[in-house]
Design an enzyme around this catalytic site. Sequence first.
Site, PDB file in Angstrom:
ATOM      1  N   HIS A 245       0.808  -1.215   0.000  1.00  0.00           N
ATOM      2  CA  HIS A 245       0.000   0.000   0.000  1.00  0.00           C
ATOM      3  C   HIS A 245       0.848   1.276   0.000  1.00  0.00           C
ATOM      4  CE1 HIS A 245      -3.207   2.701  -0.215  1.00  0.00           C
ATOM      5  NE2 HIS A 245      -2.592   3.381   0.733  1.00  0.00           N
ATOM      6  N   TYR A 249       1.967   5.340  -2.567  1.00  0.00           N
ATOM      7  CA  TYR A 249       2.316   6.747  -2.279  1.00  0.00           C
ATOM      8  C   TYR A 249       3.753   7.052  -2.646  1.00  0.00           C
ATOM      9  CZ  TYR A 249      -2.211   6.427  -0.275  1.00  0.00           C
ATOM     10  OH  TYR A 249      -3.549   6.192  -0.135  1.00  0.00           O
ATOM     11  N   HIS A 396      -9.237   0.514 -11.529  1.00  0.00           N
ATOM     12  CA  HIS A 396      -8.792   1.475 -10.501  1.00  0.00           C
ATOM     13  C   HIS A 396      -7.318   1.820 -10.665  1.00  0.00           C
ATOM     14  CE1 HIS A 396      -7.885   3.225  -6.574  1.00  0.00           C
ATOM     15  NE2 HIS A 396      -7.041   2.240  -6.317  1.00  0.00           N
ATOM     16  N   PHE A 397      -6.480   0.798 -10.809  1.00  0.00           N
ATOM     17  CA  PHE A 397      -5.069   1.181 -10.746  1.00  0.00           C
ATOM     18  C   PHE A 397      -4.528   1.694 -12.078  1.00  0.00           C
ATOM     19  CE2 PHE A 397      -4.265  -3.554 -10.963  1.00  0.00           C
ATOM     20  CZ  PHE A 397      -3.500  -3.583 -12.116  1.00  0.00           C
ATOM     21  N   HIS A 398      -5.270   1.497 -13.154  1.00  0.00           N
ATOM     22  CA  HIS A 398      -4.821   2.174 -14.373  1.00  0.00           C
ATOM     23  C   HIS A 398      -5.195   3.662 -14.355  1.00  0.00           C
ATOM     24  CE1 HIS A 398      -3.915  -1.850 -15.921  1.00  0.00           C
ATOM     25  NE2 HIS A 398      -3.078  -1.212 -16.723  1.00  0.00           N
ATOM     26  N   ARG A 459     -10.266 -10.204 -12.602  1.00  0.00           N
ATOM     27  CA  ARG A 459      -9.084  -9.541 -13.136  1.00  0.00           C
ATOM     28  C   ARG A 459      -8.106 -10.622 -13.593  1.00  0.00           C
ATOM     29  NH1 ARG A 459      -5.665  -7.254  -7.880  1.00  0.00           N
ATOM     30  NH2 ARG A 459      -4.163  -6.751  -9.489  1.00  0.00           N
ATOM     31  N   ARG A 460      -7.029 -10.228 -14.260  1.00  0.00           N
ATOM     32  CA  ARG A 460      -5.958 -11.134 -14.653  1.00  0.00           C
ATOM     33  C   ARG A 460      -6.498 -12.337 -15.436  1.00  0.00           C
ATOM     34  NH1 ARG A 460      -2.531 -10.726  -8.942  1.00  0.00           N
ATOM     35  NH2 ARG A 460      -1.318  -8.973  -9.657  1.00  0.00           N
TER      36      ARG A 460
HETATM   37 FE1  HAS Z   1      -5.622   2.074  -4.668  1.00  0.00          FE
HETATM   38  C1  HAS Z   1      -5.924  -1.351  -4.957  1.00  0.00           C
HETATM   39  C2  HAS Z   1      -7.809   2.078  -2.058  1.00  0.00           C
HETATM   40  C3  HAS Z   1      -5.109   5.452  -4.223  1.00  0.00           C
HETATM   41  C4  HAS Z   1      -2.893   1.946  -6.740  1.00  0.00           C
HETATM   42  N1  HAS Z   1      -4.630   0.581  -5.668  1.00  0.00           N
HETATM   43  C5  HAS Z   1      -4.936  -0.747  -5.694  1.00  0.00           C
HETATM   44  C6  HAS Z   1      -4.033  -1.432  -6.569  1.00  0.00           C
HETATM   45  C7  HAS Z   1      -3.135  -0.500  -7.043  1.00  0.00           C
HETATM   46  C8  HAS Z   1      -3.531   0.758  -6.471  1.00  0.00           C
HETATM   47  C9  HAS Z   1      -1.977  -0.740  -7.948  1.00  0.00           C
HETATM   48  O1  HAS Z   1      -9.013   0.034  -0.149  1.00  0.00           O
HETATM   49  C10 HAS Z   1      -4.095  -2.911  -6.939  1.00  0.00           C
HETATM   50  C11 HAS Z   1      -3.186  -3.759  -6.133  1.00  0.00           C
HETATM   51  C12 HAS Z   1      -3.259  -5.172  -6.625  1.00  0.00           C
HETATM   52  O2  HAS Z   1      -2.690  -5.483  -7.675  1.00  0.00           O
HETATM   53  O3  HAS Z   1      -3.950  -5.977  -5.971  1.00  0.00           O
HETATM   54  N2  HAS Z   1      -6.373   3.494  -3.417  1.00  0.00           N
HETATM   55  C13 HAS Z   1      -7.271   3.290  -2.441  1.00  0.00           C
HETATM   56  C14 HAS Z   1      -7.589   4.560  -1.799  1.00  0.00           C
HETATM   57  C15 HAS Z   1      -6.811   5.514  -2.412  1.00  0.00           C
HETATM   58  C16 HAS Z   1      -6.052   4.826  -3.413  1.00  0.00           C
HETATM   59  C17 HAS Z   1      -8.548   4.781  -0.695  1.00  0.00           C
HETATM   60  N3  HAS Z   1      -4.285   3.429  -5.361  1.00  0.00           N
HETATM   61  C18 HAS Z   1      -4.235   4.762  -5.030  1.00  0.00           C
HETATM   62  C19 HAS Z   1      -3.119   5.378  -5.685  1.00  0.00           C
HETATM   63  C20 HAS Z   1      -2.488   4.383  -6.393  1.00  0.00           C
HETATM   64  C21 HAS Z   1      -3.238   3.170  -6.175  1.00  0.00           C
HETATM   65  C22 HAS Z   1      -2.743   6.821  -5.531  1.00  0.00           C
HETATM   66  C23 HAS Z   1      -1.275   4.432  -7.233  1.00  0.00           C
HETATM   67  C24 HAS Z   1      -0.580   5.487  -7.480  1.00  0.00           C
HETATM   68  N4  HAS Z   1      -6.683   0.633  -3.715  1.00  0.00           N
HETATM   69  C25 HAS Z   1      -7.474   0.847  -2.636  1.00  0.00           C
HETATM   70  C26 HAS Z   1      -7.956  -0.453  -2.142  1.00  0.00           C
HETATM   71  C27 HAS Z   1      -7.417  -1.430  -2.966  1.00  0.00           C
HETATM   72  C28 HAS Z   1      -6.616  -0.713  -3.939  1.00  0.00           C
HETATM   73  C29 HAS Z   1      -8.842  -0.717  -1.005  1.00  0.00           C
HETATM   74  C30 HAS Z   1      -7.601  -2.946  -2.845  1.00  0.00           C
HETATM   75  C31 HAS Z   1      -8.677  -3.403  -3.700  1.00  0.00           C
HETATM   76  C32 HAS Z   1      -8.750  -4.912  -3.739  1.00  0.00           C
HETATM   77  O4  HAS Z   1      -9.741  -5.443  -3.246  1.00  0.00           O
HETATM   78  O5  HAS Z   1      -7.842  -5.573  -4.263  1.00  0.00           O
HETATM   79  C33 HAS Z   1      -6.751   6.987  -2.043  1.00  0.00           C
HETATM   80  O6  HAS Z   1      -5.421   7.348  -1.737  1.00  0.00           O
HETATM   81  C34 HAS Z   1      -7.294   7.864  -3.132  1.00  0.00           C
HETATM   82  C35 HAS Z   1      -7.442   9.321  -2.715  1.00  0.00           C
HETATM   83  C36 HAS Z   1      -7.589  10.220  -3.916  1.00  0.00           C
HETATM   84  C37 HAS Z   1      -8.564  11.096  -4.141  1.00  0.00           C
HETATM   85  C38 HAS Z   1      -8.570  11.920  -5.407  1.00  0.00           C
HETATM   86  C39 HAS Z   1      -8.112  13.332  -5.186  1.00  0.00           C
HETATM   87  C40 HAS Z   1      -8.038  14.089  -6.481  1.00  0.00           C
HETATM   88  C41 HAS Z   1      -7.021  14.880  -6.854  1.00  0.00           C
HETATM   89  C42 HAS Z   1      -7.029  15.565  -8.200  1.00  0.00           C
HETATM   90  C43 HAS Z   1      -8.072  16.628  -8.257  1.00  0.00           C
HETATM   91  C44 HAS Z   1      -7.793  17.596  -9.342  1.00  0.00           C
HETATM   92  C45 HAS Z   1      -8.643  17.848 -10.315  1.00  0.00           C
HETATM   93  C46 HAS Z   1      -8.189  18.877 -11.272  1.00  0.00           C
HETATM   94  C47 HAS Z   1      -9.949  17.182 -10.447  1.00  0.00           C
HETATM   95  C48 HAS Z   1      -9.675  11.271  -3.173  1.00  0.00           C
HETATM   96  C49 HAS Z   1      -5.861  15.117  -5.974  1.00  0.00           C
HETATM   97  C50 HAS Z   1      -9.154  19.245 -12.288  1.00  0.00           C
HETATM   98  C51 HAS Z   1      -9.058  20.652 -12.691  1.00  0.00           C
HETATM   99  C52 HAS Z   1      -8.423  21.123 -13.779  1.00  0.00           C
HETATM  100  C53 HAS Z   1      -8.689  22.477 -14.194  1.00  0.00           C
HETATM  101  C54 HAS Z   1      -7.468  20.329 -14.533  1.00  0.00           C
HETATM  102 CU   CU1 Z   2      -3.817   0.065  -0.904  1.00  0.00          CU
END
Ligand code: HAS
Ligand code: CU1
Length: 570
Positions: A245, A249, A396-398, A459-460
């Site tokens: 996890h 980050y 999600h992760f893409h 998946r996979r």
């Molecule tokens: Fe995730 C599974 C929960 C963030 C990557 N995640 C994965 C896997 C990967 C991954 C690779 O709770 C698969 C692992 C595997 O192969 O089994 N993830 C989260 C949560 C967040 C999160 C709560 N993940 C990431 C990030 C990753 C990443 C970052 C890679 C870089 N994830 C999970 C969970 C799983 C999971 C479970 C397990 C699922 C399972 O069952 O297998 C949080 O950190 C996300 C918070 C982010 C936000 C978005 C904020 C938005 C921003 C941009 C806003 C700007 C805008 C600009 C809209 C709340 C900062 C627009 C305006 C203009 C004018 C341009």
């Molecule tokens: Cu995670």
Amino acid sequence: MSNAARIAAGAAPLAAAGGERAAAVEERAAATARRHRLEVLHFAVAVAAFGLAAVMGVTQSLSRAGFEVPFRNEAVYYVSMTAHGVLMAIVFTTFFIMGLGYLLLRETLGRIALEGLAWASWWIAVIGTAMTTAAILSGSSTVLYTFYPPLKAHWSFYLGATLVVVGSWGFCAVVIASYRAFRQANPGRPVPLAVHGILTTVIIWLLATTGLAVEDLTMLLPWSFGLVEKIDPLIARTWFWWFGHPLVYFWLLPAYVIWYTILPRVAGGRLYSDQIARAVFVMFIIFSTPVGFHHQFGDPGIGSGWKMAHTVGTYIIIFPSLVTAFTVIASLETAGRMKGARGLFDWIGKLPWSDPMFASIALAMLTFAIGGFGGAINAAYAMNGMVHNTAFIQGHFHLTVGTAVALTFLGTCYWLMPRLLGRELKFRRLAQWQPYLWFAGMMMFSLTNHITGLEGMPRRLFAVDYQGAAVARQWHELTMVSAAGGVVLFVSSLCFLAVVIATAFWGRRIEPPPIELAVPLAAQPATRNVWERFGLWTAMAVVLILAAYAYPIYHLYAMHRFGSIGYQPF
Ligand code: HAS
Ligand code: CU1
């Protein structure tokens, strides 16, 4: 003035003056490239890994949809998927992050401490990458990028991965030594924000890789060398997700460093708040590790109370990303306003959407808004039961690592190349189109995967037709769209590679533009403050990690364990 008149006035003839100027530019460009050799070689490995993995990505998305790509069979599919995952998610990212870190140290602190170690680490990581890649391509290590036992790889796969991590630890040592040197030379002065962010990344990486080191050294390596016969998959998975996890980050924070410290400047605005950015990085140090069980909700042997505790931690770690969303959007708004926008939303139109770096990052951020929302779904225990191990997760992760992070890094390459190599971007049109193609392709690929995942598609998966089973029919059309998305992504990757390779070898030599970072709206405090108490924040993180993991891990080791022999399905 004619040449004769110039000579009479004591000046060099025009052509000669032009030639001298060109030679001077050439010399300065070459000197810049020499100065940044370390960083450039890191980016070169990253781009090579990206290119190789992109080819695999497109064949996989086509194969999954049932297209008869060359050499299509199960074994090749899973070899390819292992290589794609390792090269994209580990090699491309890690080398890019190390290169970026070195660059920011050099530019903001004036020098890199222990540069010899940095070079040694590059070699170690390159050798490790070569070993792991060879192990995968030989077909002896088809274990996917999570290398869960009882799937068993050749020992050279694990050893190579270990070397990559050892190389990254060298990078960590260099960052920490450079930071200490800065503090000694500048007592009381806060470190530049970019280094604050890179140091945070390094602290998280060290906390994270402790889990990986335990898994590797006490379980996977002895098992693959044949010193022990059996392995406990559950314990291995637990150490893996201790690492896995916060790994996300380690990928994300360097992208945030770019969003905070480079993007506002590229957009023509100011960073909304330096202090908020520092607070965000600190929150990641404290909360990013003790949450790994959200990948193990379905695993037996871990109490539901502990899973609940990690869920709470997961929702806490969403907060700094929400703050980041606020801060980067506010920073972009300053850019629009500085260009004369007055209305509620007209600042968006004033942003430089045809600048390839800006467009890459803006689209990366939009994508992350969707991917982050999906993360919140994954983190909910009950909803996770619906999406775990389905195509929803690859969707999600893409969006997250595959776009928020990767597209930010690709866009940053366009910004870096003139500055590091003193060469003008070649094929600027392609560079302008590339992020939009990526965005379109990724929406086609990932959104469909979210839906088919909800419909129950695993998946996979080598082929989604399930040999004609009725359940698979409803996935069919969306998988076709997803495969088309894979093709668009591949075209986008080719555009990127064409621009980068052509620029590196044949780009016109130019005066290297300066590397300028964003200026905050309000003056930042002149002295170090609470956000720079890295020792304190790390200590808090360690306490939370122990609270979250000590008892569950003790419990796993105390249980009667049967273990499993290794499996090599192909
Ligand atoms: Fe995730 C599974 C929960 C963030 C990557 N995640 C994965 C896997 C990967 C991954 C690779 O709770 C698969 C692992 C595997 O192969 O089994 N993830 C989260 C949560 C967040 C999160 C709560 N993940 C990431 C990030 C990753 C990443 C970052 C890679 C870089 N994830 C999970 C969970 C799983 C999971 C479970 C397990 C699922 C399972 O069952 O297998 C949080 O950190 C996300 C918070 C982010 C936000 C978005 C904020 C938005 C921003 C941009 C806003 C700007 C805008 C600009 C809209 C709340 C900062 C627009 C305006 C203009 C004018 C341009
Ligand atoms: Cu995670």
